[in-house]
Write a protein that holds these residues in place. Sequence first.
Motif, PDB file in Angstrom:
ATOM      1  N   ILE A 219     -28.139  31.063 -10.023  1.00 18.82           N
ATOM      2  CA  ILE A 219     -28.588  32.515 -10.042  1.00 18.82           C
ATOM      3  C   ILE A 219     -27.179  33.042 -10.635  1.00 18.82           C
ATOM      4  O   ILE A 219     -26.862  33.593 -11.615  1.00 18.82           O
ATOM      5  N   ALA A 220     -26.048  33.003  -9.859  1.00 17.66           N
ATOM      6  CA  ALA A 220     -24.780  33.220  -9.968  1.00 17.66           C
ATOM      7  C   ALA A 220     -23.868  32.812 -11.039  1.00 17.66           C
ATOM      8  O   ALA A 220     -23.228  33.311 -11.820  1.00 17.66           O
ATOM      9  N   GLY A 221     -24.373  31.429 -11.329  1.00 15.22           N
ATOM     10  CA  GLY A 221     -23.858  30.581 -12.544  1.00 15.22           C
ATOM     11  C   GLY A 221     -24.190  31.059 -13.713  1.00 15.22           C
ATOM     12  O   GLY A 221     -23.587  31.027 -14.885  1.00 15.22           O
ATOM     13  N   LEU A 222     -25.263  31.278 -14.027  1.00 12.82           N
ATOM     14  CA  LEU A 222     -26.054  31.622 -15.180  1.00 12.82           C
ATOM     15  C   LEU A 222     -25.660  33.340 -15.511  1.00 12.82           C
ATOM     16  O   LEU A 222     -25.590  33.510 -16.889  1.00 12.82           O
ATOM     17  N   ALA A 223     -25.400  33.832 -14.758  1.00 13.47           N
ATOM     18  CA  ALA A 223     -25.031  35.387 -15.122  1.00 13.47           C
ATOM     19  C   ALA A 223     -23.788  35.725 -15.234  1.00 13.47           C
ATOM     20  O   ALA A 223     -22.946  35.155 -14.508  1.00 13.47           O
ATOM     21  N   LEU A 224     -23.376  36.826 -16.139  1.00  9.80           N
ATOM     22  CA  LEU A 224     -21.974  37.331 -16.294  1.00  9.80           C
ATOM     23  C   LEU A 224     -21.653  38.291 -15.051  1.00  9.80           C
ATOM     24  O   LEU A 224     -20.303  38.341 -14.831  1.00  9.80           O
ATOM     25  N   GLY A 225     -22.773  38.737 -14.383  1.00  6.21           N
ATOM     26  CA  GLY A 225     -22.229  39.479 -13.074  1.00  6.21           C
ATOM     27  C   GLY A 225     -23.595  39.677 -12.314  1.00  6.21           C
ATOM     28  O   GLY A 225     -24.515  39.335 -12.780  1.00  6.21           O
ATOM     29  N   THR A 226     -23.190  39.715 -10.982  1.00  5.69           N
ATOM     30  CA  THR A 226     -24.382  39.887  -9.910  1.00  5.69           C
ATOM     31  C   THR A 226     -24.334  41.244  -9.285  1.00  5.69           C
ATOM     32  O   THR A 226     -23.345  41.690  -8.614  1.00  5.69           O
ATOM     33  N   LEU A 227     -25.533  41.970  -9.333  1.00  6.24           N
ATOM     34  CA  LEU A 227     -25.829  43.378  -8.869  1.00  6.24           C
ATOM     35  C   LEU A 227     -26.503  43.137  -7.609  1.00  6.24           C
ATOM     36  O   LEU A 227     -27.600  42.438  -7.698  1.00  6.24           O
ATOM     37  N   LEU A 233     -26.518  41.883   6.692  1.00  9.76           N
ATOM     38  CA  LEU A 233     -25.197  41.282   6.875  1.00  9.76           C
ATOM     39  C   LEU A 233     -25.549  39.831   6.824  1.00  9.76           C
ATOM     40  O   LEU A 233     -24.803  38.942   6.679  1.00  9.76           O
ATOM     41  N   GLN A 234     -26.721  39.446   7.100  1.00  9.23           N
ATOM     42  CA  GLN A 234     -27.117  37.950   6.962  1.00  9.23           C
ATOM     43  C   GLN A 234     -28.111  37.523   5.708  1.00  9.23           C
ATOM     44  O   GLN A 234     -28.369  36.426   5.873  1.00  9.23           O
ATOM     45  N   SER A 235     -28.050  38.546   4.925  1.00  3.47           N
ATOM     46  CA  SER A 235     -28.611  38.197   3.709  1.00  3.47           C
ATOM     47  C   SER A 235     -28.293  37.005   2.856  1.00  3.47           C
ATOM     48  O   SER A 235     -27.179  36.780   2.665  1.00  3.47           O
ATOM     49  N   GLY A 236     -29.403  36.354   2.222  1.00  4.28           N
ATOM     50  CA  GLY A 236     -29.108  35.320   1.381  1.00  4.28           C
ATOM     51  C   GLY A 236     -28.298  35.854   0.161  1.00  4.28           C
ATOM     52  O   GLY A 236     -27.757  35.063  -0.570  1.00  4.28           O
ATOM     53  N   SER A 237     -28.567  37.045  -0.319  1.00  7.26           N
ATOM     54  CA  SER A 237     -27.807  37.741  -1.375  1.00  7.26           C
ATOM     55  C   SER A 237     -26.383  37.965  -1.479  1.00  7.26           C
ATOM     56  O   SER A 237     -25.773  37.744  -2.475  1.00  7.26           O
ATOM     57  N   LEU A 238     -25.750  37.917  -0.076  1.00  9.27           N
ATOM     58  CA  LEU A 238     -24.306  37.948   0.077  1.00  9.27           C
ATOM     59  C   LEU A 238     -24.051  36.408  -0.330  1.00  9.27           C
ATOM     60  O   LEU A 238     -22.538  36.366  -0.869  1.00  9.27           O
ATOM     61  N   ILE A 239     -24.972  35.354  -0.320  1.00  5.88           N
ATOM     62  CA  ILE A 239     -24.298  34.045  -0.482  1.00  5.88           C
ATOM     63  C   ILE A 239     -24.154  33.972  -2.018  1.00  5.88           C
ATOM     64  O   ILE A 239     -23.357  33.643  -2.670  1.00  5.88           O
ATOM     65  N   THR A 240     -25.203  34.425  -2.724  1.00  8.63           N
ATOM     66  CA  THR A 240     -25.008  34.408  -4.219  1.00  8.63           C
ATOM     67  C   THR A 240     -23.895  35.398  -4.715  1.00  8.63           C
ATOM     68  O   THR A 240     -23.298  35.111  -5.666  1.00  8.63           O
ATOM     69  N   ALA A 241     -23.808  36.631  -4.124  1.00  6.11           N
ATOM     70  CA  ALA A 241     -22.606  37.406  -4.409  1.00  6.11           C
ATOM     71  C   ALA A 241     -21.209  36.643  -4.357  1.00  6.11           C
ATOM     72  O   ALA A 241     -20.151  36.610  -4.961  1.00  6.11           O
ATOM     73  N   ARG A 242     -21.068  35.804  -3.131  1.00  7.23           N
ATOM     74  CA  ARG A 242     -19.850  35.132  -2.722  1.00  7.23           C
ATOM     75  C   ARG A 242     -19.674  34.180  -3.889  1.00  7.23           C
ATOM     76  O   ARG A 242     -18.536  33.932  -4.388  1.00  7.23           O
ATOM     77  N   LEU A 243     -20.806  33.247  -4.170  1.00  9.67           N
ATOM     78  CA  LEU A 243     -20.685  32.337  -5.178  1.00  9.67           C
ATOM     79  C   LEU A 243     -20.275  33.071  -6.654  1.00  9.67           C
ATOM     80  O   LEU A 243     -19.493  32.409  -7.436  1.00  9.67           O
ATOM     81  N   ALA A 244     -20.611  33.927  -7.088  1.00 12.77           N
ATOM     82  CA  ALA A 244     -20.362  34.770  -8.251  1.00 12.77           C
ATOM     83  C   ALA A 244     -19.006  35.069  -8.079  1.00 12.77           C
ATOM     84  O   ALA A 244     -18.109  34.715  -9.139  1.00 12.77           O
ATOM     85  N   GLY A 245     -18.481  35.587  -6.945  1.00  9.09           N
ATOM     86  CA  GLY A 245     -17.142  35.932  -7.107  1.00  9.09           C
ATOM     87  C   GLY A 245     -16.115  34.650  -7.045  1.00  9.09           C
ATOM     88  O   GLY A 245     -15.304  34.700  -7.678  1.00  9.09           O
ATOM     89  N   GLU A 246     -16.668  33.628  -6.272  1.00  7.07           N
ATOM     90  CA  GLU A 246     -15.752  32.285  -6.713  1.00  7.07           C
ATOM     91  C   GLU A 246     -15.948  31.828  -7.760  1.00  7.07           C
ATOM     92  O   GLU A 246     -14.866  31.086  -8.299  1.00  7.07           O
ATOM     93  N   GLN A 247     -17.121  32.096  -8.454  1.00  5.42           N
ATOM     94  CA  GLN A 247     -16.878  31.304 -10.035  1.00  5.42           C
ATOM     95  C   GLN A 247     -16.297  32.189 -11.010  1.00  5.42           C
ATOM     96  O   GLN A 247     -16.423  32.021 -12.269  1.00  5.42           O
ATOM     97  N   GLY A 248     -15.536  33.420 -10.768  1.00  4.50           N
ATOM     98  CA  GLY A 248     -14.964  34.377 -11.496  1.00  4.50           C
ATOM     99  C   GLY A 248     -15.685  35.411 -12.102  1.00  4.50           C
ATOM    100  O   GLY A 248     -15.463  35.840 -13.145  1.00  4.50           O
ATOM    101  N   ARG A 249     -17.029  35.405 -11.550  1.00  5.63           N
ATOM    102  CA  ARG A 249     -18.030  36.392 -12.251  1.00  5.63           C
ATOM    103  C   ARG A 249     -17.725  37.584 -11.563  1.00  5.63           C
ATOM    104  O   ARG A 249     -17.474  37.902 -10.408  1.00  5.63           O
ATOM    105  N   GLU A 250     -18.298  38.876 -11.989  1.00  8.65           N
ATOM    106  CA  GLU A 250     -18.246  40.112 -11.663  1.00  8.65           C
ATOM    107  C   GLU A 250     -19.353  40.402 -10.641  1.00  8.65           C
ATOM    108  O   GLU A 250     -20.328  39.850 -10.522  1.00  8.65           O
ATOM    109  N   VAL A 251     -18.872  40.984  -9.490  1.00  5.53           N
ATOM    110  CA  VAL A 251     -19.953  41.410  -8.346  1.00  5.53           C
ATOM    111  C   VAL A 251     -20.009  42.814  -8.276  1.00  5.53           C
ATOM    112  O   VAL A 251     -19.011  43.785  -8.054  1.00  5.53           O
ATOM    113  N   PHE A 252     -21.134  43.565  -8.245  1.00  7.34           N
ATOM    114  CA  PHE A 252     -21.329  44.685  -8.196  1.00  7.34           C
ATOM    115  C   PHE A 252     -22.354  45.199  -6.904  1.00  7.34           C
ATOM    116  O   PHE A 252     -23.210  44.237  -6.569  1.00  7.34           O
ATOM    117  N   ALA A 253     -22.216  46.432  -6.336  1.00 10.49           N
ATOM    118  CA  ALA A 253     -22.990  46.556  -5.226  1.00 10.49           C
ATOM    119  C   ALA A 253     -23.282  47.989  -5.147  1.00 10.49           C
ATOM    120  O   ALA A 253     -22.486  48.827  -5.492  1.00 10.49           O
TER     121      ALA A 253
END
Length: 381
Positions: A219-227, A233-253
């Motif tokens: 999901i993080a890799g396909l997208a240009l950014g993750t919202l 604090l234990q959400s799997g969405s934070l994993i997606t956001a972290r992966l997006a950031g590590e992949q150099g993609r934008e992260v929005f919240a």
Amino acid sequence: MSEQGPLRDWLVALRTPGIGPTGLRERLAAANGRIGEVVARLRRHAATLGVEARSWLEQPDEARLAADLAWLGQPNHRLLCCIDPDFPPQLEAIPQPPVALFVAGDACLLLRPQVAIVGARSASSAGKTNARAFARQLALAGFVVTSGLADGIDGAAHEATLEAGQATVAVIGTGPDLVYPRKHRELSARVVAQGALVSEFPPGTAARADHFPRRNRLIAGLALGTLVIEAGLQSGSLITARLAGEQGREVFALPGSIHNPLARGCHRLIRDGARLVESASEVVESLVPAARALGAELALRLERAPPASAGSSGPALGGWHDDPDYRRLLDVLSHDPLALDELAERTGQTAAELSSMLLMLELEGWVEGLPGGRYQRLPRL
């Protein structure tokens, strides 16, 4: 990939225990992309592999392979492989890129600029309302909305995009023939009809806890950014956001009340550098440069790709240049700015259709988007 021989080899390789996408990619590179040669080498060196892999290679489960082939034989079902010219280039830049994807629906959507919307499964009604509003506006701005088909924020984003008449991509953690959660069976069918359902796992693969982090990286890799909209604090969405950031993609919240436990994950993301957003237009503005870069990369791939042949494994990459709707829009556009509603009146097309077309034209340097929802045609040298 229309011939059953190579397709069967792909399925045998993908189902070989202990190989994984990284190992299979390495073997493909050594065999110059010839999957038949990869399988032959695996069998020659089966003694060096584990017991399960050796057993599978010596005597594959023919019933399982037949079921895989039957699923792939259905209309709009496809195995999209990393050697195919229309494999999403944005996935090549992520750690442990997939070697193949099972796709039900329109595989070409994976090449379009995507925005991931993710969040809590137990989202509040306000969170789901926000997800719907952002998904609709981002979709009408020309982005494909991508999520994970989960309950809560994911489902709300998919549903709002479909209701807007736009395309959505669902990346799932099961085989492409299964639906998790089961309550989304109807939603899954609508996604396939109007968008694309994507899985890294072969048909029949049941849901497992370790599948969902793997899904999240796609999901993080396909997208240009993750919202991210609501996340504990234990959400799997934070994993997606972290992966997006590590992949150099934008992260929005989206920020929320300090009294809402489902806002704490978003607040942590913002403290860690995610961009706080309050409107979809902020997301669009931030992602336009990345979308242009993706368009340029796809154009370069088009120039380098060999001509499609009768035995091609999938649809050839195509453009909009011969589409009469695009030609009509360009004829209507002038070098003086025009509003979207005026373009809709002159072309006879809906605002949703025009938004998607205008984004594509903007990415290729034919059109410039201006403040106030106006567009003008750019001079061509």
